[in-house]
Design a protein around this motif. Structure first.
Motif: not given
Length: 192
Positions: A175-192
């Motif tokens: 489980r990884k938590t991301f806070v803030g729009g930029v962090s979330i968008l980058n995490a989503l982009k890194a998903l397959p």
């Protein structure tokens, strides 16, 4: 005495099975807004009245739609009530979800509710939301949303959410938590 013990044991086993079944049913509640069946769970925590959420949700939408189309994720959007009006908006999101459980419809409804929340000069009432839904052709059914709200609250506690927007990604048991729009968008982009 032996038959009493056995019937007590049978009653206990039946009770445990029923409790397990109820727990499973609540997790698979068709009224709970969950989209996709992919192996990665993405929980987005947002508040309609949070300016960073208002900016992040439209930017995240195409990424989330693409991940859902690839069946890479199971998406859960959790309305996080930091603003006093959020529960009203969350109710109407759930009322609309009751009528159409597709992700596209959910994004459309969320965009309408975000648009309404952006006008800070006007307190939005139940009547105003219903009028806008009718104007935009959004069907909705009023029902008791308490079980869904209870599940939202349990998830907020489980994931220790104290800010919006937040995103929890559960992948391979981690489980990884991301806070803030930029962090979330980058995490989503890194998903397959």
């Amino acid at each position: 005495m032996k038959s009493t013990f056995n019937s007590g044991l049978v009653a206990m086993i039946i009770t445990l099975l029923l409790v397990a079944e109820i727990g499973l049913a609540s997790k698979q509640n068709p009224l709970f807004p969950s989209f996709g069946t992919g192996p990665v769970e993405v929980r987005i925590y947002t508040d309609y009245f949070c300016p960073p959420c208002q900016a992040m949700e439209p930017a995240a939408e195409p990424l989330l739609k693409d991940l859902l189309k690839k069946n890479a994720i199971r998406l859960i959007i959790v309305d996080t009530p930091f603003n006093q009006q959020t529960p009203l908006f969350a109710k109407y999101f759930l009322y609309a979800h009751h009528e159409n459980k597709t992700a596209d419809h959910a994004f459309r409804v969320r965009n309408i509710l975000l648009e309404l929340s952006a006008n800070r000069q006007v307190t939005t009432s139940q009547e105003r939301i219903e009028d806008v839904f009718k104007e935009r052709g959004i069907p909705f059914t009023v029902y008791d949303v308490k079980p869904v709200f209870d599940r939202f609250n349990a998830m907020i506690r489980e994931d220790k959410i104290n800010a919006t927007p937040s995103c929890v990604i559960i992948k391979g048991g981690q489980r990884k938590t991301f806070v803030g729009g930029v962090s979330i968008l980058n995490a989503l982009k890194a998903l397959p």
